[in-house]
Design an enzyme around this catalytic site. Structure first.
Site, PDB file in Angstrom:
ATOM      1  N   ASN A   1     -10.039  -0.394  -2.399  1.00  0.00           N
ATOM      2  CA  ASN A   1      -8.621  -0.209  -2.059  1.00  0.00           C
ATOM      3  C   ASN A   1      -7.773  -0.877  -3.137  1.00  0.00           C
ATOM      4  O   ASN A   1      -7.673  -2.109  -3.183  1.00  0.00           O
ATOM      5  CB  ASN A   1      -8.357  -0.815  -0.676  1.00  0.00           C
ATOM      6  CG  ASN A   1      -6.900  -0.746  -0.253  1.00  0.00           C
ATOM      7  OD1 ASN A   1      -6.010  -0.592  -1.085  1.00  0.00           O
ATOM      8  ND2 ASN A   1      -6.656  -0.881   1.032  1.00  0.00           N
TER       9      ASN A   1
ATOM     10  N   HIS B   1      -3.761   7.309   1.302  1.00  0.00           N
ATOM     11  CA  HIS B   1      -3.992   5.984   0.710  1.00  0.00           C
ATOM     12  C   HIS B   1      -5.431   5.583   1.017  1.00  0.00           C
ATOM     13  O   HIS B   1      -5.894   5.728   2.149  1.00  0.00           O
ATOM     14  CB  HIS B   1      -3.006   4.983   1.319  1.00  0.00           C
ATOM     15  CG  HIS B   1      -3.381   3.559   1.068  1.00  0.00           C
ATOM     16  ND1 HIS B   1      -3.620   3.077  -0.198  1.00  0.00           N
ATOM     17  CD2 HIS B   1      -3.588   2.520   1.918  1.00  0.00           C
ATOM     18  CE1 HIS B   1      -3.951   1.799  -0.111  1.00  0.00           C
ATOM     19  NE2 HIS B   1      -3.941   1.439   1.152  1.00  0.00           N
TER      20      HIS B   1
ATOM     21  N   CYS C   1       0.820  -1.229   0.000  1.00  0.00           N
ATOM     22  CA  CYS C   1       0.000   0.000   0.000  1.00  0.00           C
ATOM     23  C   CYS C   1       0.848   1.270   0.000  1.00  0.00           C
ATOM     24  O   CYS C   1       0.403   2.318  -0.454  1.00  0.00           O
ATOM     25  CB  CYS C   1      -0.938   0.002   1.194  1.00  0.00           C
ATOM     26  SG  CYS C   1      -2.140  -1.329   1.106  1.00  0.00           S
TER      27      CYS C   1
END
Ligand SMILES: CC(C)(COP(=O)(O)OP(=O)(O)OC[C@H]1O[C@@H](n2cnc3c(N)ncnc32)[C@H](O)[C@@H]1OP(=O)(O)O)[C@@H](O)C(=O)NCCC(=O)NCCS
Length: 331
Positions: free
Chosen positions: A288, A258, A113
């Site tokens: 995501n 993020h 991530c």
């Protein structure tokens, strides 16, 4: 002093939209549960035959077009992904080939991530060192092929998704412009809190039928533990990178966090004392997408005119590793 600045941005997501109602037909979940806990309304998943490199190519072509730079002018590729098309080689070379770029360096960054923030730090260092001038930085993922799309995997299957974002970076001598600084961290204590066990070179063979039967090739997450750390680490990192430059969070024109979970972004916003117009979220539409969330969000903001020259921006990320970090820049 030479700094690196953004010359163009681009994004690409698969056409195939998967709604929460679609998921509720595949596993024991509901639209209400997913919206309340994550903010996600729909996401994109590749169909068979569509690859991460395909998405990266489309995003890169858009970024190059905005920058008015031909593939032959790119000096290096820095490609962030935790889901390469193959175990080896990395996806950077597939993008190099598909773009028709010269025989330039192409490296993969595997920091999940946090991938795009780490990738920017590598590209920025290369540009400031005078090693390469025009660098294509990509964050791209295909998560849907690595998730347990059943009730057993529902805590990850409703969150993760596919997509790609890209940015073209180049040098500038303008002191008020470009990437200003980074704050990067890792803590391997938590490596197994969000991970994919297999295939792995520690196993003989790297993946076995038994491992497949046990689902050890699926992404596995301890959601509560990830949540607990993410809401502390991201604000801490944003504050640190800004303080090192003599700024405070209130000075930000825009923070792109993020897109892990909308609840996490909201807590990060509250913790930093930012207004709604200072934080951008689009997880509602894309889920995501791991290393791709920040460059996808950045491209949407740039094309919508939400970012203007001179704006102070920060991107922050947290995820598997645990790894986390932030970058501050003047657009
Ligand atoms: C995943 C997350 C939404 C789960 O929320 P939570 O409140 O922690 O939920 P838990 O995992 O404790 O599970 C609570 C219950 O919901 C259930 N559940 C999990 N996923 C579900 C789903 N998709 N639909 C319905 N129920 C679900 C669990 O099985 C559990 O049921 P039980 O109480 O009967 O055992 C949350 O932990 C989270 O967002 N974590 C961060 C994840 C993240 O951002 N990851 C990306 C980092 S880069």
């Amino acid at each position: 002093m030479t700094r690196s600045r953004f010359l163009g941005t681009g994004m690409a997501v698969p056409d195939h939209v998967v709604t929460n109602d679609d998921l509720s037909r595949l596993m024991d979940t509901t639209d209400e549960w997913i919206r309340t806990r994550t903010g996600i309304q729909e996401r994109r998943w590749v169909r068979e035959g569509e690859t991460g490199a395909d998405l990266a190519l489309a995003a890169s072509q858009r970024a190059l077009e905005m920058a008015d730079i031909a593939p032959a002018q790119v000096d290096a590729i820095v490609y962030a992904t935790s889901t390469p098309d193959h175990f080896a080689p990395g996806n950077g070379v597939y993008l190099q080939r598909m773009l028709g770029a010269r025989q330039i360096p192409a490296i993969d960054i595997r920091t999940q991530c946090s991938g795009f923030v780490y990738a920017l730090s590598v590209a920025d260092a290369w540009i400031r060192a005078g090693m390469y001038r025009t660098i294509l930085v990509v964050g791209a993922e295909v998560q849907c092929t690595g998730m347990d799309i059943s009730t057993a995997g529902r805590n990850t299957a409703v969150i993760f998704a596919d997509g790609a974002g890209a940015a073209v970076l180049g040098p500038t001598d303008d002191a008020d412009h470009g990437i200003l600084g980074f704050d990067l961290h890792s803590d391997g204590t938590y490596a197994e809190k969000l991970w994919v066990d297999s295939p792995g070179s520690m196993y003989h063979p790297r993946i076995s039928h038994e491992q497949l039967d046990q689902g050890r090739h699926f992404l596995v997450m301890d959601g509560k533990e990830v949540f607990r750390h993410a809401v502390v680490r991201m604000p801490e990192s944003v504050t640190t990178v800004l303080a090192g430059l003599g700024f405070a969070p209130a000075d930000l024109s825009l923070l792109i966090p993020h897109q892990a979970n909308l609840r996490i972004s909201e807590m990060v916003q509250r913790s930093l004392g930012l207004r709604d117009d200072q934080v951008y979220n689009n997880i509602q539409r894309y889920g995501n997408t791991t290393a791709a969330t920040i460059p996808i969000a950045l491209d949407e903001c740039v094309r919508a005119g939400r970012i203007q020259r001179g704006d102070l921006l920060a991107f922050t990320a947290f995820g598997s590793g645990f790894m986390w970090g932030s970058v501050a820049l003047r657009w």
